[in-house]
Design an enzyme around this catalytic site. Structure first.
Site, short mmCIF file in Angstrom:
data_model
loop_
_atom_site.label_atom_id
_atom_site.label_comp_id
_atom_site.label_asym_id
_atom_site.label_seq_id
_atom_site.Cartn_x
_atom_site.Cartn_y
_atom_site.Cartn_z
N HIS A 72 0.85 -1.18 0.00
CA HIS A 72 0.00 0.00 0.00
C HIS A 72 0.89 1.23 0.00
O HIS A 72 1.23 1.77 1.06
CB HIS A 72 -0.95 -0.01 1.21
CG HIS A 72 -2.15 0.86 1.02
ND1 HIS A 72 -2.29 2.07 1.64
CD2 HIS A 72 -3.25 0.69 0.26
CE1 HIS A 72 -3.45 2.61 1.30
NE2 HIS A 72 -4.05 1.79 0.45
N ILE A 78 0.99 4.11 3.77
CA ILE A 78 -0.23 4.69 4.35
C ILE A 78 -1.12 3.54 4.81
O ILE A 78 -1.34 2.59 4.05
CB ILE A 78 -0.99 5.54 3.31
CG1 ILE A 78 -0.11 6.70 2.82
CG2 ILE A 78 -2.30 6.07 3.89
CD1 ILE A 78 -0.67 7.40 1.60
N GLY A 81 -7.64 2.92 4.69
CA GLY A 81 -8.82 3.37 5.42
C GLY A 81 -9.70 2.24 5.88
O GLY A 81 -10.27 2.28 6.97
N VAL A 82 -9.81 1.18 5.07
CA VAL A 82 -10.66 0.05 5.46
C VAL A 82 -10.13 -0.64 6.72
O VAL A 82 -10.90 -1.18 7.51
CB VAL A 82 -10.84 -0.98 4.31
CG1 VAL A 82 -11.60 -0.36 3.16
CG2 VAL A 82 -9.53 -1.54 3.85
N GLU A 86 -11.83 -1.24 10.27
CA GLU A 86 -11.79 -2.56 10.91
C GLU A 86 -11.31 -2.46 12.35
O GLU A 86 -11.86 -3.11 13.24
CB GLU A 86 -10.91 -3.52 10.11
CG GLU A 86 -10.71 -4.87 10.76
CD GLU A 86 -11.98 -5.71 10.92
OE1 GLU A 86 -11.99 -6.59 11.80
OE2 GLU A 86 -12.96 -5.49 10.18
#
Length: 175
Positions: A72, A78, A81-82, A86
């Protein structure tokens, strides 16, 4: 050895109705017993000031060694966002399971991980800051209304005083 502590603090508004509430702190080893998740998907390092079934806070220390950083944005790692969502959902699960542990009649309550439901929806989630290696995410969750087998939850994440994400989750409850 059970890593949980119980703290009684006076609170202005309390679910007990007696002006004080019992708050719990859970270390990583206790969280592993509460959640069905395992590495690399177990994202919650600590939960604290957990008022069972009501609200709580959590910590996720973001390490450069996290497996998702390899792919990523390797040149600019970074946290996805998921995975922030979670981590917040895992805090919600700890708050939920802690309520069942508190209400366990037989006192066993050892394998409560099967009570953890599923993420049903993500609503109005806003991301306002990137999360990078070395950051410490402070997570917050407050349980909302029940809608049959579903429950709304207000969640947020921050690094220091900087907001990272906030929104609403809808989670399922298991019997």
């Amino acid at each position: 050895m059970m890593s949980t502590s119980v703290i009684t603090r006076p609170l202005p508004t309390s679910s007990t109705g007696h002006g004080e509430s019992v708050l719990h702190d859970y270390a990583a080893d206790r969280i592993r017993k509460m959640l069905p998740h395992r590495a690399p998907m177990l994202l919650l390092d600590r939960a604290y000031d957990v008022e069972p079934g009501v609200c709580g806070y959590g910590i996720k220390a973001v390490s450069v060694n996290e497996p998702y950083f390899a792919g990523h944005y390797p040149d600019e790692p970074i946290m996805p966002g998921v995975l922030i969502v979670e981590a917040m959902a895992q805090l919600v699960a700890v708050i939920y399971v802690s309520e069942h542990l508190e209400n366990a009649v037989d006192g066993s309550g050892e394998d409560q991980s099967s009570r953890v439901g599923y993420l049903g929806a993500i609503r109005s989630m806003k991301f306002s800051r990137l999360v990078v290696p070395g950051d410490v995410l402070t997570l917050k969750a407050r349980m909302g209304t029940r809608l049959g087998g579903l429950r709304t939850v207000r969640v947020s994440a921050a690094v220091g005083r900087a907001a990272v994400a906030s929104g609403e989750l809808i989670v399922s409850e298991r019997a």
